[in-house]
Design a protein around this motif. Structure first.
Motif, PDB file in Angstrom:
ATOM      1  N   ASP A 140      -4.507   0.643 -11.542  1.00 30.24           N
ATOM      2  CA  ASP A 140      -3.632   1.783 -11.279  1.00 30.24           C
ATOM      3  C   ASP A 140      -2.517   1.457 -10.290  1.00 30.24           C
ATOM      4  O   ASP A 140      -1.424   1.987 -10.388  1.00 30.24           O
ATOM      5  CB  ASP A 140      -4.456   2.959 -10.720  1.00 30.24           C
ATOM      6  CG  ASP A 140      -5.280   3.623 -11.805  1.00 30.24           C
ATOM      7  OD1 ASP A 140      -5.073   3.277 -12.981  1.00 30.24           O
ATOM      8  OD2 ASP A 140      -6.118   4.473 -11.478  1.00 30.24           O
ATOM      9  N   TYR A 141      -2.816   0.577  -9.322  1.00 30.97           N
ATOM     10  CA  TYR A 141      -1.782   0.337  -8.312  1.00 30.97           C
ATOM     11  C   TYR A 141      -0.586  -0.411  -8.878  1.00 30.97           C
ATOM     12  O   TYR A 141       0.491  -0.378  -8.294  1.00 30.97           O
ATOM     13  CB  TYR A 141      -2.341  -0.366  -7.071  1.00 30.97           C
ATOM     14  CG  TYR A 141      -3.124  -1.627  -7.329  1.00 30.97           C
ATOM     15  CD1 TYR A 141      -4.502  -1.635  -7.266  1.00 30.97           C
ATOM     16  CD2 TYR A 141      -2.477  -2.822  -7.614  1.00 30.97           C
ATOM     17  CE1 TYR A 141      -5.224  -2.779  -7.488  1.00 30.97           C
ATOM     18  CE2 TYR A 141      -3.194  -3.981  -7.840  1.00 30.97           C
ATOM     19  CZ  TYR A 141      -4.574  -3.947  -7.769  1.00 30.97           C
ATOM     20  OH  TYR A 141      -5.276  -5.097  -7.991  1.00 30.97           O
ATOM     21  N   PHE A 185       0.648   0.456 -11.778  1.00 28.51           N
ATOM     22  CA  PHE A 185       1.428   1.597 -12.254  1.00 28.51           C
ATOM     23  C   PHE A 185       2.143   2.271 -11.083  1.00 28.51           C
ATOM     24  O   PHE A 185       3.312   2.626 -11.179  1.00 28.51           O
ATOM     25  CB  PHE A 185       0.520   2.589 -12.983  1.00 28.51           C
ATOM     26  CG  PHE A 185       1.271   3.758 -13.533  1.00 28.51           C
ATOM     27  CD1 PHE A 185       1.929   3.660 -14.746  1.00 28.51           C
ATOM     28  CD2 PHE A 185       1.361   4.935 -12.809  1.00 28.51           C
ATOM     29  CE1 PHE A 185       2.650   4.721 -15.241  1.00 28.51           C
ATOM     30  CE2 PHE A 185       2.088   6.005 -13.307  1.00 28.51           C
ATOM     31  CZ  PHE A 185       2.732   5.904 -14.513  1.00 28.51           C
ATOM     32  N   THR A 186       1.424   2.437  -9.972  1.00 30.98           N
ATOM     33  CA  THR A 186       2.042   3.029  -8.787  1.00 30.98           C
ATOM     34  C   THR A 186       3.299   2.265  -8.396  1.00 30.98           C
ATOM     35  O   THR A 186       4.346   2.853  -8.138  1.00 30.98           O
ATOM     36  CB  THR A 186       1.069   2.995  -7.584  1.00 30.98           C
ATOM     37  OG1 THR A 186      -0.166   3.545  -7.995  1.00 30.98           O
ATOM     38  CG2 THR A 186       1.619   3.760  -6.415  1.00 30.98           C
ATOM     39  N   ARG A 207       5.200   0.426 -10.239  1.00 36.39           N
ATOM     40  CA  ARG A 207       6.269   0.680 -11.220  1.00 36.39           C
ATOM     41  C   ARG A 207       6.913   2.035 -10.938  1.00 36.39           C
ATOM     42  O   ARG A 207       8.131   2.167 -10.943  1.00 36.39           O
ATOM     43  CB  ARG A 207       5.704   0.696 -12.634  1.00 36.39           C
ATOM     44  CG  ARG A 207       5.314  -0.644 -13.137  1.00 36.39           C
ATOM     45  CD  ARG A 207       5.760  -0.857 -14.586  1.00 36.39           C
ATOM     46  NE  ARG A 207       5.704  -2.283 -14.893  1.00 36.39           N
ATOM     47  CZ  ARG A 207       4.594  -2.889 -15.340  1.00 36.39           C
ATOM     48  NH1 ARG A 207       3.507  -2.191 -15.570  1.00 36.39           N
ATOM     49  NH2 ARG A 207       4.600  -4.188 -15.550  1.00 36.39           N
ATOM     50  N   ALA A 208       6.075   3.051 -10.697  1.00 36.66           N
ATOM     51  CA  ALA A 208       6.601   4.393 -10.471  1.00 36.66           C
ATOM     52  C   ALA A 208       7.445   4.443  -9.201  1.00 36.66           C
ATOM     53  O   ALA A 208       8.358   5.241  -9.084  1.00 36.66           O
ATOM     54  CB  ALA A 208       5.455   5.395 -10.375  1.00 36.66           C
ATOM     55  N   LYS A 209       7.135   3.555  -8.254  1.00 40.72           N
ATOM     56  CA  LYS A 209       7.923   3.503  -7.019  1.00 40.72           C
ATOM     57  C   LYS A 209       9.269   2.835  -7.237  1.00 40.72           C
ATOM     58  O   LYS A 209      10.091   2.799  -6.341  1.00 40.72           O
ATOM     59  CB  LYS A 209       7.156   2.693  -5.947  1.00 40.72           C
ATOM     60  CG  LYS A 209       6.089   3.474  -5.255  1.00 40.72           C
ATOM     61  CD  LYS A 209       5.648   2.826  -3.949  1.00 40.72           C
ATOM     62  CE  LYS A 209       5.034   1.480  -4.138  1.00 40.72           C
ATOM     63  NZ  LYS A 209       4.337   0.990  -2.920  1.00 40.72           N
ATOM     64  N   VAL A 219       9.541  -0.461  -7.932  1.00 41.53           N
ATOM     65  CA  VAL A 219       9.468  -1.849  -7.478  1.00 41.53           C
ATOM     66  C   VAL A 219       9.938  -2.765  -8.621  1.00 41.53           C
ATOM     67  O   VAL A 219       9.535  -2.581  -9.762  1.00 41.53           O
ATOM     68  CB  VAL A 219       8.022  -2.207  -7.080  1.00 41.53           C
ATOM     69  CG1 VAL A 219       7.916  -3.657  -6.658  1.00 41.53           C
ATOM     70  CG2 VAL A 219       7.546  -1.296  -5.963  1.00 41.53           C
ATOM     71  N   HIS A 238       2.210  -7.784  -6.122  1.00 38.18           N
ATOM     72  CA  HIS A 238       1.109  -6.858  -6.386  1.00 38.18           C
ATOM     73  C   HIS A 238       0.026  -7.461  -7.279  1.00 38.18           C
ATOM     74  O   HIS A 238      -1.141  -7.430  -6.943  1.00 38.18           O
ATOM     75  CB  HIS A 238       1.643  -5.555  -6.986  1.00 38.18           C
ATOM     76  CG  HIS A 238       2.379  -4.722  -5.991  1.00 38.18           C
ATOM     77  ND1 HIS A 238       1.754  -3.833  -5.161  1.00 38.18           N
ATOM     78  CD2 HIS A 238       3.689  -4.680  -5.652  1.00 38.18           C
ATOM     79  CE1 HIS A 238       2.643  -3.254  -4.372  1.00 38.18           C
ATOM     80  NE2 HIS A 238       3.831  -3.752  -4.645  1.00 38.18           N
ATOM     81  N   ASN A 240      -3.552 -10.157  -5.980  1.00 38.97           N
ATOM     82  CA  ASN A 240      -4.932  -9.742  -6.219  1.00 38.97           C
ATOM     83  C   ASN A 240      -5.639 -10.680  -7.183  1.00 38.97           C
ATOM     84  O   ASN A 240      -6.841 -10.887  -7.083  1.00 38.97           O
ATOM     85  CB  ASN A 240      -4.966  -8.311  -6.760  1.00 38.97           C
ATOM     86  CG  ASN A 240      -4.805  -7.290  -5.653  1.00 38.97           C
ATOM     87  OD1 ASN A 240      -5.732  -7.030  -4.920  1.00 38.97           O
ATOM     88  ND2 ASN A 240      -3.609  -6.758  -5.495  1.00 38.97           N
TER      89      ASN A 240
END
Lengths: 385, 337
Positions: free
Chosen positions: A281-282, A284-285, A287-289, A291, A300, A304
């Motif tokens: 999910d992060y 996607f987060t 992308r939504a931000k 970045v 990102h 990981n």
């Protein structure tokens, strides 16, 4: 953290003694002993054989031999070689060790650096021709029968094209009037690499306190460039450099062969780890931000995906010597693997024990490093200090 | 944008949006001809069962649909500009700056290896007109953390050190960090327990009131939507079936689906009655039903509903719905025997 490491060190000590015990009885379980080498020689009377066995302590019950051995190891005495009597085992191992470390550290580092980058890019470019091509190549390299592949490399680049030497780690003619022994040069090469690694670590440690990213990056680049220039200058002015160059030249073929094989496994591992991370999910987060895609990939996802790859990296260092047996035999590289192989075939128990004990020791240390490194990389498992 | 926008023009206008997912079995009609508007400072709720296309609409707005999604037609106009025509790079700069999101899974929307403050600062660094220093950005984050009720010192912590409610609050703080025009809250409280849920909703409402931004809430929980929105859109099988002021829709749902949906939700203040579950399954969107998509489950369905698709029509000013037989829908909730 200190308590954690202390506890781990204690566990490691116990585990090491258990390991030595199993090792000792396993090695002694093979039939015969060193004296058997002389059985075929009719000039040697049986009494001489008995004297030899008594001298080496082989006439004593196995359990006493074992207690004696553990006592010696714990006082850092690995004994004397049977085959090269009376050379101490530690001397034989210390002579072979730098050669093995040099060969395998180079190959391991290289393959992880390149393999991680490839795996990362391949996962990012999923379902493209580049990905398929890389995957097929990696799977072939990963599954290939390694000794066959090594001999093939030797035949093609060494014999057919004549680009690289066929074996050994140096050219005796060039060392004829050398003021240095090969080991001095090996040690200097390893030492300079260690110093460089420590300096790079120090650069990151001291610059991470700079809060603003721009000056921090600038300071890092400058200091890293200084370290690199320092290394280059050191080897340019060093009188050892021509001998080091000869060793490096002999290293190219074995390192390339090893790197290709390691590299394939690391590419496959990184790719699957990266694909898993990209579903999180992060991502996607991010992308939504808004970045940028490259930052998502590197900062990102890859950061990981690095975690499982790190574990494999550290553990592979422990496997270096075991893996050395095949490589060192094929490339006639007189390292620890070859030493171990010769010792086992000659029933030179102290040397074989010493080499295997060293492998075990390295494996234990590697696991400790893996745990510490993991804590550094993943805040979730950081131990409260 | 120095473009002048008249007061009457809604800030966001979605027109005839049609979106499909390509699967190996065919095209899934996920969003079918959806239109709605959102005024500045307004809050809109989208409700409906799982898979009815609520989230697909949200993802269409920020253009972060999965690779197999195709926007077939439609316009998403934000302050006079069609978002669907922007280049990918232009769109990237608009995300979070114009439209930010509060995600469903706050638990997993933080990258575990970076500090929460750093992750918020990442958005600030990208979108603020003048890139702030770390100190300036941190001051803003501290301010936002206080707004959502988290101790500012927590920005130095990692996500795993936050509780579920704190993570969700921090996501709200992050959503506010670039002063967006619209916040999309996709099931913002579903993963939280009821008490924390209530607090987070209250905070969202307060923040929206204070900062005057527009919010689109997406939830399957109609009670949540009722509490915090002033407009509501009821979705069924990819279509918007009823749209109007929340008060009106709740007082008198006119579409059979809205009526049944409300009847299946308990009311604490209203008369005591048995709940009427909504029978049947949502349709397969690979092959949606002919005519009105709700007709297989609708108690008022007629032959016309099977043959013809009802248009969205204004019943009362500002209250639109798509049903041929809306006058048959009772004024009171459905009761079971």
């Amino acid at each position: 953290m200190v308590r954690f490491i202390g506890k781990r060190l204690l566990q490691m000590g116990l585990l090491f003694i258990v390991f030595l015990t199993i090792l000792f009885f396993l090695l002694n379980a093979q039939p015969g002993d060193i004296s058997q080498q002389f059985v075929g020689n009719p000039d040697i009377p049986p009494e001489a054989k008995e004297i030899l066995r008594a001298r080496l302590g082989l006439d004593q019950p196995l359990f006493f031999q074992y207690l004696n051995y553990v006592k010696n190891v714990l006082t850092l005495n690995l004994g004397q070689s049977f085959d090269h009597f009376p050379r101490p085992v530690s001397e034989i191992l210390l002579q072979a060790l730098p050669r093995t470390l040099y060969l395998f550290l180079t190959a391991t580092l290289l393959s992880y650096l390149v393999g991680f980058q490839t795996g990362k890019l391949v996962a990012w470019k999923r379902d493209t021709p580049i990905e398929r091509f890389t995957m097929v190549g990696s799977i072939i390299l990963y599954t290939v029968f390694y000794p066959w592949f090594a001999i093939l490399m030797l035949w093609f680049f060494g014999s057919k094209l004549g680009l690289f030497p066929l074996g050994k780690f140096l050219d005796p003619e060039k060392w004829f009037d050398s003021p240095y022994t090969a080991n001095q040069v090996f040690n200097m090469m390893l030492l300079s690499a260690l110093v460089a690694a420590i300096l790079v670590g120090a650069v990151y440690w001291f610059t991470h306190k700079i809060v603003e990213p721009k000056p921090r990056q600038r300071a890092r680049r400058l200091l890293l460039a200084l370290v690199a220039i320092g290394m280059v200058v050191f080897w340019m002015v060093s009188p050892m450099s021509q001998y080091a160059a000869d060793i490096a030249y002999h290293t190219i073929l074995p390192v390339t062969t090893l790197t290709l094989v390691f590299y394939a496994a690391i590419t496959l591992l990184t790719r699957s780890s990266m694909l898993e991370t990209l579903r999180e999910d992060y991502i996607f987060t991010a992308r939504a931000k808004g970045v940028p895609e490259k930052v998502i990939r590197d900062r990102h996802a890859a950061r990981n995906a690095l975690l499982p790859v790190t574990t494999s990296f550290v553990l592979s260092i422990a496997a270096v010597i075991g893996g050395g047996i095949v490589t060192e035999s094929i490339f006639s590289w007189p390292g620890l693997g070859l030493t171990l192989l010769n010792a086992v075939t000659a029933e030179d128990i102290p040397v074989a024990m010493g080499a295997l004990a060293f492998i075990g020791f390295l494996a234990l240390v590697a696991h400790l490093i893996a745990d510490i490194l993991y804590a550094v990389l993943d805040p979730r498992i950081r131990v409260e200090s | 944008m120095t473009q002048t926008v008249s007061r009457d023009t809604p800030m966001l206008e979605v027109r005839n949006l049609v979106m499909n997912y390509g699967t190996k079995d065919g095209m899934v009609s996920a969003v079918e001809d959806v239109s709605f508007t959102l005024a500045r400072g307004d809050s809109l709720g989208l409700v409906g069962e799982s898979g009815c296309g609520k989230t697909s609409i949200a993802l269409s707005l920020i253009r972060l649909l999965p690779d197999n999604a195709v926007v077939k037609q439609g316009e998403v106009i934000l302050d006079g500009e069609n978002m669907l025509e922007l280049s990918p790079e232009e769109m990237r700069m608009r995300r979070w700056d114009d439209i930010s999101m509060v995600f469903q899974g706050a638990m997993n929307s933080w990258n575990p290896v970076y500090r929460v403050g750093d992750q918020i600062r990442e958005a600030i660094d990208i979108h603020w007109d003048e890139k702030p220093t770390v100190r300036e950005a941190n001051a803003k984050i501290a301010e936002l953390f206080e707004l959502v009720g988290i101790d500012p010192s927590m920005m130095e912590r990692y996500p795993h050190e936050f509780s579920g409610g704190m993570k969700q609050r921090a996501v709200i703080a992050m959503a506010l960090s670039c002063d967006p025009k619209i916040i999309i809250a996709d099931e913002p409280t579903t993963a939280l327990d009821v008490i924390v849920q209530e607090q987070v909703l209250e905070e969202l409402r307060q923040i929206q009131h204070d900062l005057g931004m527009s919010i689109i809430y997406i939830s399957h929980d109609i009670a949540v939507i009722a509490e915090i929105t002033n407009h509501i859109g009821v979705m069924y099988a990819g279509k918007l079936v009823e749209y109007g002021p929340t008060v009106d829709v709740f007082a008198r749902p006119r579409h059979p689906y809205s009526w049944l949906l409300l009847s299946s939700t308990p009311s604490v203040t209203g008369p005591r009655m048995k709940l009427a579950p909504l029978e049947g399954e949502p349709p397969n969107l690979l092959d949606p039903p002919s005519g009105c998509r709700f007709h297989p489950r609708c108690p008022f369905a007629t032959d016309r509903c099977v043959a013809e698709e009802p248009p969205m029509e204004d019943i009362v000013e500002g209250h639109r719905l798509a049903c041929w037989n809306h006058d048959q829908v009772p004024t009171t909730a459905k009761e079971t025997e």
